[in-house]
Motif scaffolding. Sequence first.
Motif: not given
Length: 198
Positions: A109-137
């Motif tokens: 996730v950190a690397f994808l974030g650093d890619l900026g707009i290039s990581a656009t295809p990953a947005v839905p999955v990253i969005g799902e991780l906002l509900n992860n049980s881990s606070d750090t995730v």
Amino acid sequence: QRCMTADSKARSAAALTLAQKGGQAVPALVKALQNKEPLMRQCLCEALGEIGPVAAPATGALNITLRDTVLEVRQSAADAYWKVDSTGAVQALTAAAKEGEVRVKLTSVAFLGDLGISATPAVPVIGELLNNSSDTVRAASAQALTKIGTEPAKTILAAFQKKQQLAEMNRLLGELKRSTKPIKETVDALVKIGAPVV
């Protein structure tokens, strides 16, 4: 042996030396990725990254290395994958973020974030991780969406933040019902998070 150093400049120089043979070196580098020494694995990833797109046959091995037990090796594998095949790297990192254990999710996730707009295809999955049980995730995912900065990313993040505010408001209201502490203290807390207190 120059790969086996914590000195990043010396290790990068060693990686450049390994990369000089270009595509011819790829099979040997891929095989060597099984080395038990983290610094060696890191150096080998850097070498594959220096070779670039010609190292495409190494993407399978790099995909596996995205799940390495050592943070620096995972980071080097992600960077190498990006240099070899940027489109494939986003797909592989998205899969690692979705399916990997917590430490793998965080690195991906950190690397994808650093890619900026290039990581656009990953947005839905990253969005799902906002509900992860881990606070750090959850925190890393929110930060990644902020860095990606597309409208879909902003929309998902805004909905998450609103959900957090409502949860905090409900917590404070519940605390107010149970607690004997001054009402003003709880009301002030509600106002601070933007709750419509009358």
